[in-house]
Scaffold this motif. Structure first.
Motif, PDB file in Angstrom:
ATOM      1  N   HIS A 128      88.183  66.648  35.478  1.00  0.00           N
ATOM      2  CA  HIS A 128      87.029  66.034  34.818  1.00  0.00           C
ATOM      3  C   HIS A 128      87.287  64.523  34.860  1.00  0.00           C
ATOM      4  O   HIS A 128      88.202  64.039  34.192  1.00  0.00           O
ATOM      5  CB  HIS A 128      86.898  66.499  33.367  1.00  0.00           C
ATOM      6  N   LEU A 129      86.500  63.790  35.648  1.00  0.00           N
ATOM      7  CA  LEU A 129      86.760  62.372  35.860  1.00  0.00           C
ATOM      8  C   LEU A 129      85.577  61.531  35.413  1.00  0.00           C
ATOM      9  O   LEU A 129      84.429  61.855  35.717  1.00  0.00           O
ATOM     10  CB  LEU A 129      87.039  62.094  37.343  1.00  0.00           C
ATOM     11  N   SER A 130      85.873  60.441  34.721  1.00  0.00           N
ATOM     12  CA  SER A 130      84.797  59.511  34.373  1.00  0.00           C
ATOM     13  C   SER A 130      84.392  58.682  35.580  1.00  0.00           C
ATOM     14  O   SER A 130      83.278  58.157  35.640  1.00  0.00           O
ATOM     15  CB  SER A 130      85.240  58.594  33.224  1.00  0.00           C
ATOM     16  N   GLU A 131      85.316  58.537  36.576  1.00  0.00           N
ATOM     17  CA  GLU A 131      85.032  57.804  37.816  1.00  0.00           C
ATOM     18  C   GLU A 131      85.507  58.643  38.995  1.00  0.00           C
ATOM     19  O   GLU A 131      86.696  58.941  39.118  1.00  0.00           O
ATOM     20  CB  GLU A 131      85.764  56.456  37.822  1.00  0.00           C
ATOM     21  N   LEU A 132      84.588  59.004  39.887  1.00  0.00           N
ATOM     22  CA  LEU A 132      84.960  59.823  41.035  1.00  0.00           C
ATOM     23  C   LEU A 132      85.955  59.109  41.959  1.00  0.00           C
ATOM     24  O   LEU A 132      86.700  59.760  42.696  1.00  0.00           O
ATOM     25  CB  LEU A 132      83.717  60.200  41.838  1.00  0.00           C
ATOM     26  N   ARG A 133      85.991  57.785  41.909  1.00  0.00           N
ATOM     27  CA  ARG A 133      86.933  57.045  42.752  1.00  0.00           C
ATOM     28  C   ARG A 133      88.384  57.404  42.441  1.00  0.00           C
ATOM     29  O   ARG A 133      89.283  57.119  43.229  1.00  0.00           O
ATOM     30  CB  ARG A 133      86.738  55.536  42.560  1.00  0.00           C
ATOM     31  N   ASP A 134      88.619  58.022  41.284  1.00  0.00           N
ATOM     32  CA  ASP A 134      89.979  58.364  40.882  1.00  0.00           C
ATOM     33  C   ASP A 134      90.426  59.741  41.367  1.00  0.00           C
ATOM     34  O   ASP A 134      91.514  60.204  41.003  1.00  0.00           O
ATOM     35  CB  ASP A 134      90.099  58.316  39.347  1.00  0.00           C
ATOM     36  N   LEU A 135      89.617  60.407  42.189  1.00  0.00           N
ATOM     37  CA  LEU A 135      89.956  61.771  42.592  1.00  0.00           C
ATOM     38  C   LEU A 135      91.301  61.843  43.312  1.00  0.00           C
ATOM     39  O   LEU A 135      92.159  62.668  42.984  1.00  0.00           O
ATOM     40  CB  LEU A 135      88.860  62.347  43.490  1.00  0.00           C
ATOM     41  N   THR A 136      91.519  60.976  44.311  1.00  0.00           N
ATOM     42  CA  THR A 136      92.768  61.032  45.073  1.00  0.00           C
ATOM     43  C   THR A 136      93.967  60.787  44.178  1.00  0.00           C
ATOM     44  O   THR A 136      94.960  61.523  44.216  1.00  0.00           O
ATOM     45  CB  THR A 136      92.740  60.005  46.216  1.00  0.00           C
TER      46      THR A 136
END
Length: 506
Positions: free
Chosen positions: A271-279
């Motif tokens: 569950h991410l507030s920013e998708l850029r943090d997926l990696t």
């Protein structure tokens, strides 16, 4: 390994080497993982590459059948302490995407040209190509598990433009993004889908590992140490779920990991507030669960010791847990000095309640992010029931983390970091070694004075005298040997060790 032994691994479809190397077939233009179920190509048509990026750079596209970009990472990068190993750990963290090659080089203490030259010489691909391969994998996961628009996925995966995203996907997968989304694997394929389609706000992942995986022991370890507010473990043994909050470069996140392992993967939901943090988030979870380990290499080395051989066969695939946040682990190591695991957990909960950052909305028992070092460097810490000397150590450590005296990022020089830690008042060899093992992911740490290790050795019937010399035979996997002694049963049966069906490789 040489090229002949690699080809033997390909012929036998040996999954133990997935991620350790890749092979490409000149007649098809495709690269694969060693365990690909396709017909084995002729030896003269096969080339070998140390990374997916190197194969891509030579013009090969990823196999749609075995999905070579979804393999576990190579355990070599955790074991190596040189600049190439450190660079690979930083690239996996997304440093090149966020800071560029110059930022990567600055963290390593080399010029950008030196880093480029060393990576190209050894891996056949530079930092930009390695980061590009990682971005492509992230994009594929989002395409095949979410309903996000292509433009959103492009920027979430770290691409600079939609055009760059489209070109890269077509080059690596020989499909457009729309075609790649439509080609999402079904449940019946050998390697399974990336993950079932997500619900809004949730990114499902299947985190690959190699070999046996002792999930129960790792979840026991995490459950005993779960700090109230930032971690929780629910369910019964064998079907537990571990949840925790994550402080990430662009926002906050929550990771959920299920104990029940699939055929070579753990199910995870982010569950991410920013998708850029997926990696970054997925790599931190991988480090926590030690998913890039090579249990075959560990077992082969440790089985040379008769006592450890019995423990290895009792718990095949035992992992050495890492840390999703190195700074947090260092603070918790100080909280755990000279107290029991339960007492350290209580102190951690008090610290989180007093200084942690509240989540915008609580998620069950998860209410906070762990405090930053900045929050603790000047804090009184009187809320903690511990001696003033240890509170002073916490402030000293936090200050060192803030001003850069101690660096705990994925590419830190482990020897330099340990020396810096030992230079801080209140930090001794046990604490520095424990931080090195977990926060920096070093697989070759030996805590000679650890009471629990010595007790485990006695339970297992191993002599404790001359431990340091005896442990030289366990290199470079001494951290795993310690975990086996920590998990040693109260009574270890004498006599010949049990047989095992595990092979130690070609």
């Amino acid at each position: 390994m040489n090229e002949d032994s690699r080809y033997e691994a390909v012929r036998s479809r040996d999954a133990r080497f997935d991620g350790a190397f890749f092979f490409a077939v000149s007649t098809t233009g495709i690269y694969c993982r060693p365990s690909c179920p396709a017909t084995t190509p002729r030896r003269r048509n096969v080339a070998f590459f140390p990374t997916a990026a190197a194969a891509q750079g030579s013009g090969f596209r990823a196999c749609r059948r075995c999905r070579p970009d979804a393999v576990p990472g190579s355990a070599e990068w955790n074991a190596r302490a040189d600049v190439v190993g450190r660079a690979m750990r930083l690239i996996s963290e997304g440093v090149v995407d966020r800071e560029g090659v110059a930022g990567l080089a600055a963290r390593l203490g080399y010029s950008a040209r030196q880093v480029q030259r060393q990576l190209n010489a050894e891996l056949g691909a530079g930092p930009v190509a390695l980061a590009r391969a990682q971005r492509a994998h992230t994009a594929r996961v989002l395409l095949q598990t979410t309903a996000l628009q292509a433009a959103e996925i492009a920027f979430a995966a770290g691409f600079a433009s939609v055009r760059q995203f489209n070109d890269t996907i077509k080059e690596i997968y020989a499909l457009t993004p729309s075609e790649l989304r439509a080609a999402r694997p079904g449940k019946g394929t050998r390697f399974g889908p990336v993950a079932p389609p997500s619900t809004p706000g949730v990114l499902p992942l299947r985190l690959a590992f190699r070999g046996p995986y002792a999930a129960r022991q790792l979840f026991d370890h995490l459950q005993r140490r779960a700090v109230t507010g930032i971690e929780e473990v629910s369910g019964e043994p064998g079907a537990r779920t571990y949840r925790r909050t994550l402080r990430l470069p662009h926002g906050a996140g929550i990771a959920e990991v299920d104990e029940a392992a699939g055929d070579g993967w753990l199910d995870c939901r982010l569950h991410l507030s920013e998708l850029r943090d997926l990696t970054t988030a997925s790599q931190r979870v991988r480090r926590l669960f030690d998913l890039d380990a090579d249990p075959y290499a560990v077992a082969e080395r440790l089985r040379a010791d008769d006592v450890l051989a019995r423990l290895v066969d009792r718990h095949p695939g035992l992992r050495s847990p890492g840390a999703p946040a190195p700074d947090e682990l260092a603070v918790r190591a100080v909280l755990g000095q000279q107290v029991s695991v339960a007492a350290g957990r209580t102190l951690g909960g008090a610290l989180v309640a007093a200084y942690g950052e509240s989540l915008p909305e609580p998620a069950g028992a998860l209410t906070h992010l762990f405090p930053r070092p900045d929050d603790l460097a000047q804090a009184a810490l009187t809320e903690l029931g511990m001696p003033e000397s240890r509170r002073a150590t916490l402030r000293t450590l936090s200050t060192a983390l803030v001003d850069g005296t101690v660096v705990l990022d994925a590419g830190a020089d482990r020897d330099e970091t340990e020396r810096a830690l030992l230079g801080l008042r209140g930090i001794g060899p046990w604490t520095a070694g424990y931080i090195r093992m977990r926060a920096l992911g070093d697989p070759d740490v030996l805590l000679t004075g650890d009471v629990a290790v010595l007790a485990g050795m006695r339970r297992a019937g191993a002599p404790t005298a001359g431990l340091r010399e005896r442990a030289n035979a366990w290199r470079p996997w001494r951290s795993y040997a310690m975990h086996h002694f920590w998990n040693a049963p109260v009574t270890e049966p004498a006599g010949p060790r049990p047989t095992t069906t595990e092979s130690t490789g070609p």
